[in-house]
Structure formats: C-alpha cells, structure tokens
Design an enzyme around this catalytic site. Structure first.
Site, PDB file in Angstrom:
ATOM      1  CB  CYS A 106      -1.169   0.097   1.136  1.00 14.87           C
ATOM      2  SG  CYS A 106      -2.465   0.704   0.915  1.00 14.87           S
ATOM      3  CG  HIS A 107      -0.084   5.261   1.813  1.00 15.14           C
ATOM      4  ND1 HIS A 107      -2.105   4.150   0.872  1.00 15.14           N
ATOM      5  CD2 HIS A 107      -0.914   6.428   0.669  1.00 15.14           C
ATOM      6  CE1 HIS A 107      -1.765   4.914   0.863  1.00 15.14           C
ATOM      7  NE2 HIS A 107      -1.771   5.702   0.897  1.00 15.14           N
TER       8      HIS A 107
END
Length: 179
Positions: A106-107
């Site tokens: 994800c991030h």
C-alpha cells in the site's frame, strides 16, 4: 525465521499488519513488531481507530542482522511517520545493504523512497505513490503483487485487497519455510 515488522506508533492499517503476521506465524516464522516508540501501536481501519498491538522492540535498539526479512505494512499515516524517523529509515536501508528480503504494501513504499532504495527497481503501491516512486528512480507498475529480484528480494503490493497474493509472495520469497 525471524521477520521484522516495522511501523510507527500509530497509523498502520490493521489488516496489513495482522494478515501477513498470521500467515508467517502459521508457516512457523517468528514475527517481531518493531516500532518507533515502546508500548503499543495504534492500528486503524482506514481512518478509524482499531486495535492496539504490543511493541516487541524499538527501532534503534535492534539491528537488521537479527532478522531474516522485513515487512512494511501500510496505512496512510504510518509510512509518513516512519519517513520522518531517521532510525527507521536507516533500519530499512540496512536490509537492502545486507541483501535481505523486504516486503511492502500500500503506502509503505514511501519509506522505501525515503531510504533511497527504489532506484532501478520495479514496484507497485497504492496508486498515489507512483510519481514519488518514479521521481526516486523506480519504475511503478499497477500489479497485484510485484517481485523485484535486484540485489535483494523486494515484494510489493497495492492495497488490502491484494493481501492474499502478498502473503503468498512473502511465504514463497522469504528464506526458509518457518524454521
């Protein structure tokens, strides 16, 4: 095998911590929660507070050499906090310098960008990071899971919906099969 999970004291996406953690435990690995502060990590379900998890060790008091691999869970705030902590960035960079496998979802690749380890690598992430990855010299792709063999194994995934593939990649690419 001992696998480090690095996260800030708050902001981690809970399922991106618990899902790979459970997969590793079920395979016989020993996950270790490392954070920027002692105590407990506050996890989130997107923007809502979720559960807390006990910290096993504080970054700066452990070395990459003590672990066989590194998992970086995402969440929007978590990697942003990690990017601002030089001890955390140095810890991540150490895994790359030693050729140890790293997995980020994800991030979480924001922390990889800060550690200056994406140059020449191909990875995926939450789509909003693509410009950051490209600006740091990496190649961004929109794939469920991406393996980049480079000098060390790098596994990346885009989002929580990719966790099944992410977990399978970790179990395939990390050293050993839990022993």
């Amino acid at each position: 095998m001992r696998i480090a999970f690095l996260m800030a004291s708050q902001g981690v996406e809970q399922v991106e911590l618990t899902d790979p953690w459970s997969a590793l435990v079920d395979a016989g690995h020993e996950p270790v929660l490392i954070s920027t502060k002692p105590g407990r990590v506050q996890a989130f379900h997107h923007l809502d507070k979720a559960d807390t998890f006990p910290v096993d060790a504080v970054v700066g008091q452990v070395q990459a050499e003590s672990f066989d691999g590194l998992v970086l869970p995402g969440g929007v705030a978590n990697p942003d906090f990690l990017r601002m902590d030089e001890r955390a960035v140095s810890f991540v960079r150490s895994f790359f310098q030693q050729g140890r496998p790293v997995a980020a979802i994800c991030h979480a690749p924001w922390t990889l960008v800060e550690a200056d380890v994406v140059r020449g690598r191909t990875l995926t992430s939450w789509p909003s990071l693509r410009t950051d990855i490209r600006n740091a010299g990496g190649t961004w792709v929109d794939e469920q899971v991406r393996f980049d063999q480079g000098p060390n194994k790098l596994i990346t995934s885009r989002r929580p919906d990719d966790l099944k593939a992410f977990d399978e990649a970790i179990l395939t690419e990390f050293p050993g099969r839990g022993g």
